[in-house]
Structure formats: C-alpha cells, structure tokens
Design an enzyme around this catalytic site. Sequence first.
Site, PDB file in Angstrom:
ATOM      1  CE  LYS A   1      84.854  95.323  90.864  1.00  0.00           C
ATOM      2  NZ  LYS A   1      84.126  94.706  89.772  1.00  0.00           N
TER       3      LYS A   1
ATOM      4  CE  LYS B   1      89.383  99.739  87.764  1.00  0.00           C
ATOM      5  NZ  LYS B   1      88.870  98.543  87.238  1.00  0.00           N
TER       6      LYS B   1
ATOM      7  CE  LYS C   1      80.992 100.051  84.070  1.00  0.00           C
ATOM      8  NZ  LYS C   1      80.231  98.944  83.596  1.00  0.00           N
TER       9      LYS C   1
HETATM   10  P1  TYM Z   1      84.359  95.880  83.284  1.00  0.00           P
HETATM   11  O1  TYM Z   1      82.900  95.826  83.020  1.00  0.00           O
HETATM   12  O2  TYM Z   1      84.813  96.448  84.591  1.00  0.00           O
HETATM   13  O3  TYM Z   1      85.085  96.728  82.158  1.00  0.00           O
HETATM   14  C1  TYM Z   1      84.896  96.426  80.794  1.00  0.00           C
HETATM   15  C2  TYM Z   1      86.191  96.605  80.032  1.00  0.00           C
HETATM   16  O4  TYM Z   1      86.681  97.936  80.195  1.00  0.00           O
HETATM   17  C3  TYM Z   1      88.024  97.919  80.659  1.00  0.00           C
HETATM   18  N1  TYM Z   1      88.246  99.067  81.553  1.00  0.00           N
HETATM   19  C4  TYM Z   1      89.273  99.902  81.432  1.00  0.00           C
HETATM   20  N2  TYM Z   1      90.289  99.940  80.544  1.00  0.00           N
HETATM   21  C5  TYM Z   1      91.181 100.942  80.680  1.00  0.00           C
HETATM   22  N3  TYM Z   1      91.088 101.898  81.659  1.00  0.00           N
HETATM   23  C6  TYM Z   1      90.089 101.904  82.565  1.00  0.00           C
HETATM   24  N4  TYM Z   1      89.999 102.830  83.489  1.00  0.00           N
HETATM   25  C7  TYM Z   1      89.121 100.851  82.470  1.00  0.00           C
HETATM   26  N5  TYM Z   1      88.012 100.535  83.188  1.00  0.00           N
HETATM   27  C8  TYM Z   1      87.496  99.434  82.606  1.00  0.00           C
HETATM   28  C9  TYM Z   1      88.160  96.606  81.427  1.00  0.00           C
HETATM   29  O5  TYM Z   1      89.494  96.182  81.522  1.00  0.00           O
HETATM   30  C10 TYM Z   1      87.317  95.681  80.578  1.00  0.00           C
HETATM   31  O6  TYM Z   1      88.069  95.188  79.495  1.00  0.00           O
HETATM   32  N6  TYM Z   1      85.603  91.211  84.489  1.00  0.00           N
HETATM   33  C11 TYM Z   1      85.346  92.110  83.387  1.00  0.00           C
HETATM   34  C12 TYM Z   1      84.215  91.645  82.481  1.00  0.00           C
HETATM   35  C13 TYM Z   1      84.317  90.241  81.983  1.00  0.00           C
HETATM   36  C14 TYM Z   1      85.200  89.777  80.969  1.00  0.00           C
HETATM   37  C15 TYM Z   1      84.893  88.382  80.816  1.00  0.00           C
HETATM   38  C16 TYM Z   1      86.200  90.385  80.230  1.00  0.00           C
HETATM   39  C17 TYM Z   1      83.562  89.181  82.370  1.00  0.00           C
HETATM   40  N7  TYM Z   1      83.884  88.072  81.664  1.00  0.00           N
HETATM   41  C18 TYM Z   1      85.593  87.602  79.901  1.00  0.00           C
HETATM   42  C19 TYM Z   1      86.896  89.572  79.313  1.00  0.00           C
HETATM   43  C20 TYM Z   1      86.580  88.200  79.166  1.00  0.00           C
HETATM   44  C21 TYM Z   1      84.973  93.459  83.944  1.00  0.00           C
HETATM   45  O7  TYM Z   1      84.558  93.595  85.077  1.00  0.00           O
HETATM   46  O8  TYM Z   1      85.029  94.456  83.055  1.00  0.00           O
END
Ligand code: TYM
Length: 333
Positions: free
Chosen positions: A113, A197, A200
């Site tokens: 990032k 992957k 967004k």
């Molecule tokens: P974020 O907002 O990027 O994504 C949310 C969830 O979607 C999953 N995800 C995917 N799974 C499969 N294939 C993909 N291409 C894909 N893109 C996104 C992510 O793995 C996630 O589960 N850091 C985290 C948010 C967070 C969090 C937490 C998660 C903050 N605190 C505590 C668990 C526990 C994030 O940026 O997710």
Amino acid sequence: MKKELVFSGVQPTGNLHLGNYLGALKNFVSLQKSKNCLYCVVDLHAITTFQNPKELNSNILETTAGFLASGLDPNKSIIFNQSSVSGHAELAWILNCVCRMGWLNRMTQFKDKAGKDKEKASVGLYIYPNLMAADILLYKATHVPVGADQKQHLELSRDIAQKFNKDFNHKDFFPLPKPLIQKNISRVMSLRDGTKKMSKSEESDYSRINLKDSSDEIVKKIKKAKTDADPITENIKDYENRPEAYNLLSIYSDLSDQKIETTIKEFLGKDFSSLKAKLSEILVETISPIGKDIDKLMKDKKHLEDVLKKGKQKASIIAEENLKKIREIVGFV
Ligand code: TYM
C-alpha cells in the site's frame, strides 16, 4: 472453556465487491446463525489513507447497508462503526507499545500500500495492523473470518496477544484469535489478471464485480473477463498456469456451493463461453438483489444510523468491561 466470539471488520472505502462478499461477508452471515458476532465498519482504518470527509460519511453508511443487504441481522449480530467505540484507539495505543518494529516491518500489505515512496505514507498506515489487533482483542474475540489477504495481520494479532499475556504475566488473558478463511475461495482474483487479487483500488472497473453493479454490467464484465483459449480440462494441476481460468471456476463453484471438481465435471471439454454464461446467470441471481437492497437501504439513512447506534451501545458494554481490566493489568490508576 473460553466463550467463542467472532469479530471482523470491513473498511468503508467505497464499492464493496465480489471479493469482499465471497471472502468475508458470506462467511459473516453463516457465522451469525451459531455464534456471538461483532461486525465492524472500520472507519479508523479507512483514514490511514486520506478520505474525503463527505464521501467517508456516506461510505460508512453504504458499508453498513452492504452488511444488511448481504444478510447480517442487527438482532443477531452487533453491527457498529469503529470510531464510535473509543476503546479501539485506546487499546491500539497500548498495543503499539507491545508490538515490535521488526514485526511491523515484515507486513507485506504495508509494503504494497505504501508503494515506492514509504517516507510519504502515513504513520497510521504503518501501525494499521496494531489497530486491527486492538479491534479483535478489545472484545477478546476467538474467531476472525477474513479473506486470505488478512492472514499475516491475524498472525501478528496472535503474536501481540501472546506478548501482552507474557509481559504482564497474565497467561491466557487475551485468547489467541483464529482466522476463519474460506476453503473454496480464500482470495478472489481480478477479472483482468488472475495473479492479482480483486480489489477496490484497482484502476479498471472491469477487474471486479461490485455489489452495486447492474445485471447488464455484471454480464458485460464476465464476458470481457480474461481467460485462455484452452477448453476446461479435468486435471486440477493444469490450472496452476491458468490463473484466470481457475479464478472463474472457483467463483462459480463457491456461488453454486459445490466443489471445484464438480464444476470441472459440469463443464469438461467445453470452452469458457459456456462457463461464462452460467457464471453470469448465478452472479446476477446472487449479487443483483444485494445491490438493489443497498440502494434501497441508502434511502433511509436514519435507519442505518440507528443500526450503528444500537450496535455501538452493545459493543461499548463489552469493550468497557475488558478495558477496565486491561488498564488495571497495565498499571494505570
Ligand atoms: P478490507 O476492507 O480490505 O476487506 C474486507 C474483507 O474482505 C476480504 N477481501 C477479500 N477476500 C477474498 N478475495 C478478495 N479479493 C478480497 N478482498 C477483500 C478481506 O480479507 C476482509 O476480510 N484490515 C481489514 C479490515 C479489518 C479487520 C479488523 C478484519 C480491520 N480490523 C479486524 C478482521 C478483524 C481490511 O482492510 O479489510
């Protein structure tokens, strides 16, 4: 035995997509049937890269709408936004003092990032994984449903929990949270490049299916999705060098609740146009109602704010109880 508790979060940075749905939201919904769950719109994480305040405000509500439209029920799960429970930031500070620089330096997501110019990345982006550990540990969550991209952050949360327990001589105070990663499809890949992957932040909208895409857009994107000229073959090993083909087969299998081997049998010897036609159908069937529901829910912002407010009240009770003990353990007066 320790009580099981599920926690997970999604960033409100706009455009929930198929990766979020198959990698996370779908799992959130099935877990709420049998476990106590907290699902958080992680707005503090979102601002680690600059967010236009008006857009952030709307994205928080839209992500909440996405939760509900995917099937989360505020009477079963605690749904809230992270900034409304100040304990997340407080515990994150304590954990910043537990986590080691060397641990953070290994985080691949920061490297991705921050890009080439890491000097210009926010400090928040660097310590982002500690806030994530705080989210989970604040509730003493035992299980965390996430996509495979979050696995390293989860491992760090476990290391931080373990070090806290050891440093403060409180064995087993924080449970070591277990990642729950979907087996069939832990990482949904870009429709334009099967080695990246779905995300967004990818420039081309053709790389992803957004939950708010219209049926026409879904059909068009799948039609244009990259594949190769070979037909569908039986040996799963063949797909090691066919990432786009493997991705479409996995998406179809997950949406049909069947093993990839079954999908391969279904389309064996055919070319990708037949799989694409069926995939479009099932995507439209699954995703379009969610998109329509998000639009409908966004027309009643008061309802969404009420859901978050009620969730905040419930989350705050657990957070405050745990924080009281944490402050005591650390030695604060
Ligand atoms: P974020 O907002 O990027 O994504 C949310 C969830 O979607 C999953 N995800 C995917 N799974 C499969 N294939 C993909 N291409 C894909 N893109 C996104 C992510 O793995 C996630 O589960 N850091 C985290 C948010 C967070 C969090 C937490 C998660 C903050 N605190 C505590 C668990 C526990 C994030 O940026 O997710």
